[in-house]
Design an enzyme around this catalytic site. Structure first.
Site, PDB file in Angstrom:
ATOM      1  N   THR A 294       0.811  -1.219   0.000  1.00  0.00           N
ATOM      2  CA  THR A 294       0.000   0.000   0.000  1.00  0.00           C
ATOM      3  C   THR A 294       0.846   1.271   0.000  1.00  0.00           C
ATOM      4  O   THR A 294       0.479   2.267  -0.619  1.00  0.00           O
ATOM      5  CB  THR A 294      -0.916  -0.005   1.249  1.00  0.00           C
ATOM      6  OG1 THR A 294      -1.765  -1.133   1.150  1.00  0.00           O
ATOM      7  CG2 THR A 294      -1.747   1.248   1.358  1.00  0.00           C
TER       8      THR A 294
ATOM      9  N   ASP B 149       1.785  -7.114  -4.139  1.00  0.00           N
ATOM     10  CA  ASP B 149       1.049  -7.140  -2.887  1.00  0.00           C
ATOM     11  C   ASP B 149       1.754  -8.188  -2.025  1.00  0.00           C
ATOM     12  O   ASP B 149       2.121  -9.254  -2.514  1.00  0.00           O
ATOM     13  CB  ASP B 149      -0.403  -7.554  -3.145  1.00  0.00           C
ATOM     14  CG  ASP B 149      -1.244  -7.455  -1.890  1.00  0.00           C
ATOM     15  OD1 ASP B 149      -2.097  -6.547  -1.842  1.00  0.00           O
ATOM     16  OD2 ASP B 149      -1.065  -8.287  -0.972  1.00  0.00           O
ATOM     17  N   SER B 150       1.921  -7.885  -0.757  1.00  0.00           N
ATOM     18  CA  SER B 150       2.755  -8.782   0.048  1.00  0.00           C
ATOM     19  C   SER B 150       2.098 -10.135   0.297  1.00  0.00           C
ATOM     20  O   SER B 150       2.741 -11.046   0.804  1.00  0.00           O
ATOM     21  CB  SER B 150       3.181  -8.118   1.353  1.00  0.00           C
ATOM     22  OG  SER B 150       2.139  -8.106   2.286  1.00  0.00           O
ATOM     23  N   SER B 151       0.832 -10.291  -0.072  1.00  0.00           N
ATOM     24  CA  SER B 151       0.214 -11.627   0.000  1.00  0.00           C
ATOM     25  C   SER B 151       0.902 -12.574  -0.976  1.00  0.00           C
ATOM     26  O   SER B 151       0.799 -13.789  -0.847  1.00  0.00           O
ATOM     27  CB  SER B 151      -1.265 -11.556  -0.353  1.00  0.00           C
ATOM     28  OG  SER B 151      -1.887 -10.584   0.417  1.00  0.00           O
TER      29      SER B 151
ATOM     30  N   THR C 113       2.105  -4.487   4.302  1.00  0.00           N
ATOM     31  CA  THR C 113       2.040  -4.783   5.744  1.00  0.00           C
ATOM     32  C   THR C 113       1.585  -6.218   6.037  1.00  0.00           C
ATOM     33  O   THR C 113       1.899  -6.750   7.096  1.00  0.00           O
ATOM     34  CB  THR C 113       1.081  -3.807   6.464  1.00  0.00           C
ATOM     35  OG1 THR C 113      -0.210  -3.900   5.854  1.00  0.00           O
ATOM     36  CG2 THR C 113       1.592  -2.394   6.397  1.00  0.00           C
ATOM     37  N   ASP C 114       0.838  -6.814   5.092  1.00  0.00           N
ATOM     38  CA  ASP C 114       0.213  -8.113   5.412  1.00  0.00           C
ATOM     39  C   ASP C 114       1.215  -9.188   5.817  1.00  0.00           C
ATOM     40  O   ASP C 114       0.977  -9.943   6.747  1.00  0.00           O
ATOM     41  CB  ASP C 114      -0.633  -8.607   4.228  1.00  0.00           C
ATOM     42  CG  ASP C 114      -1.884  -7.754   4.040  1.00  0.00           C
ATOM     43  OD1 ASP C 114      -2.236  -7.014   4.981  1.00  0.00           O
ATOM     44  OD2 ASP C 114      -2.510  -7.834   2.972  1.00  0.00           O
TER      45      ASP C 114
ATOM     46  N   THR D   4       2.191 -20.730  21.055  1.00  0.00           N
ATOM     47  CA  THR D   4       0.848 -20.489  21.567  1.00  0.00           C
ATOM     48  C   THR D   4      -0.003 -19.671  20.600  1.00  0.00           C
ATOM     49  O   THR D   4       0.506 -18.836  19.862  1.00  0.00           O
ATOM     50  CB  THR D   4       0.882 -19.781  22.947  1.00  0.00           C
ATOM     51  OG1 THR D   4      -0.453 -19.430  23.311  1.00  0.00           O
ATOM     52  CG2 THR D   4       1.743 -18.532  22.945  1.00  0.00           C
ATOM     53  N   GLN D   5      -1.304 -19.933  20.636  1.00  0.00           N
ATOM     54  CA  GLN D   5      -2.239 -19.135  19.833  1.00  0.00           C
ATOM     55  C   GLN D   5      -2.446 -17.752  20.459  1.00  0.00           C
ATOM     56  O   GLN D   5      -2.992 -16.862  19.809  1.00  0.00           O
ATOM     57  CB  GLN D   5      -3.594 -19.857  19.759  1.00  0.00           C
ATOM     58  CG  GLN D   5      -3.525 -21.162  19.021  1.00  0.00           C
ATOM     59  CD  GLN D   5      -4.850 -21.926  19.000  1.00  0.00           C
ATOM     60  OE1 GLN D   5      -5.896 -21.373  19.327  1.00  0.00           O
ATOM     61  NE2 GLN D   5      -4.798 -23.171  18.607  1.00  0.00           N
ATOM     62  N   CYS D   6      -2.036 -17.602  21.727  1.00  0.00           N
ATOM     63  CA  CYS D   6      -2.173 -16.291  22.380  1.00  0.00           C
ATOM     64  C   CYS D   6      -1.197 -15.307  21.747  1.00  0.00           C
ATOM     65  O   CYS D   6      -0.153 -15.694  21.245  1.00  0.00           O
ATOM     66  CB  CYS D   6      -1.854 -16.392  23.863  1.00  0.00           C
ATOM     67  SG  CYS D   6      -2.998 -17.415  24.771  1.00  0.00           S
TER      68      CYS D   6
HETATM   69  N1  ASP Z   1      -2.286  -5.950   0.903  1.00  0.00           N
HETATM   70  C1  ASP Z   1      -1.255  -4.982   1.164  1.00  0.00           C
HETATM   71  C2  ASP Z   1       0.064  -5.708   1.212  1.00  0.00           C
HETATM   72  O1  ASP Z   1       0.387  -6.317   2.202  1.00  0.00           O
HETATM   73  C3  ASP Z   1      -1.539  -4.260   2.424  1.00  0.00           C
HETATM   74  C4  ASP Z   1      -0.516  -3.229   2.803  1.00  0.00           C
HETATM   75  O2  ASP Z   1       0.465  -2.976   2.186  1.00  0.00           O
HETATM   76  O3  ASP Z   1      -0.758  -2.608   3.842  1.00  0.00           O
HETATM   77  O4  ASP Z   1       0.783  -5.689   0.249  1.00  0.00           O
END
Ligand code: ASP
Length: 341
Positions: A13, A56-58, A88-89, A276-278
């Protein structure tokens, strides 16, 4: 002499702006960064820019981690620090991975990104970018103040392998529940020096490890999980390691089938790491019977590591092809400050 920073843009983003004609989001050209943000010049830092084809970081995979590590290694001598702009992802995964792959690091590598595109008026990206550059360039007595892989977001600098994205909405999107921030940014930048890792004498060169073995699984347990499905997950051929996300302090069902299935998997030579899931706190398998059983069959404690750190550490260590006992030893101890001692 002004410090020199290499800014590497990978996508996400932060790299978008609004097209004046159509109002749509279009990629921002970081090569024009001084035209868009002339005040960057006031930082007194030389900034060189390299851009990857933005993604996109996905869509990030270990291939991008290897490209980043190689680029940093190849330009290591020329720069005082590095800033990586990333979606950020999966930023905590990439930043954690780099913390392991960059061996003997003694310069800052700061990851950042934004929740709102940099070309949008209310963006959080402008402050994140400027402060990340300032931190990457910060020196004292000719030495970098934070010679670690870190993640900067909304006024806080985190050790990368302690960070996780916790909000898809808030600008304050990242947290580090089990380790204090390495810096708080207000009117001035307060470095939390006792928590920053400083390498001992400079005796070793930066080395990178580029063999990442990603043939691993994360299995998150939940009430009602069936034996058949759990066993089929554990038996997937080609699995070289498993991160088991358990409850609370590392607890899991005590049912015979569950313990047997794990025991058989470990006997086949597949390491299982308990996290842990926590969001905060640590695995302590000795606390309850439900954890003790896991410990007895050889499940390895991930202590207080994040899932992101456990995953990338396992991929890195598997890639080193260590003998079984060495691998276990390394999994159990902090190798880059990713777990508390
Ligand atoms: N979907 C975006 C990514 O991770 C979200 C971001 O950058 O905040 O590439």
């Amino acid at each position: 002499m002004k410090p020199s920073i290499l800014l590497i843009y990978t996508g996400g983003t932060i790299g978008m702006k609004t097209d004046a004609a159509t109002g749509a989001l279009i990629p921002f050209d970081f090569n024009d960064i001084y035209d868009e943000f002339p005040y960057l010049k006031k930082l007194g830092v030389n900034i060189d820019i390299m851009t990857f084809k933005p993604i996109d970081s996905s869509n990030v995979s270990p291939e991008l981690w290897i490209r980043l590590a190689t680029l940093i290694r190849d330009h290591y001598a020329k720069y005082d620090g590095f800033v990586v702009l990333h979606g950020t992802d999966t930023m905590s995964y990439t930043a954690s991975a780099l913390s392991f792959m960059l061996e003997n690091l003694d310069k800052p590598v700061v990851f950042t990104g934004s929740q709102i595109p940099i070309g949008v008026l209310r963006t959080d990206g402008r402050e994140n970018l400027i402060t990340a550059v300032e931190i990457a360039a910060a020196q004292e007595n000719g030495r970098p103040i934070v010679p670690e892989v870190t993640l900067y977001f909304q006024n806080k600098l985190f050790r990368a392998n302690r960070s996780s994205k916790h909000s898809a909405e808030e600008l304050n999107a990242f947290r580090s529940d089990n380790y204090p921030p390495l810096a708080h940014v207000g009117v001035t930048i307060h470095y939390n020096r006792p928590y920053i890792h400083y390498p001992e004498a400079k005796t070793t060169e930066l080395r990178i490890s580029t063999s990442i073995d990603s043939s691993i699984l994360i299995i998150k347990i939940f009430p009602g999980m069936t034996e058949t499905l759990f066993r089929s997950l554990l038996n997937i051929e080609g699995t070289h390691g498993i991160i088991l996300e358990t409850y609370g302090a590392g607890n899991a069902p005590t049912a015979g089938w569950f313990i047997d299935a794990l025991r058989e998997t470990i006997a086949r030579g597949v390491p299982i790491i308990n996290v842990t899931q926590c969001k905060g706190g640590s695995v302590a398998m000795e606390l309850y019977e439900t954890g003790l059983l896991l410990q007895k069959i050889g499940v390895i404690s991930g202590h207080d590591s994040t899932t992101e750190a456990a995953v990338t550490k396992l991929m890195y260590l598997l890639g080193l092809n260590l003998p079984k006992n060495e691998l276990e030893k390394e999994l159990k101890r902090p190798i880059r400050g990713e777990i508390s001692e």
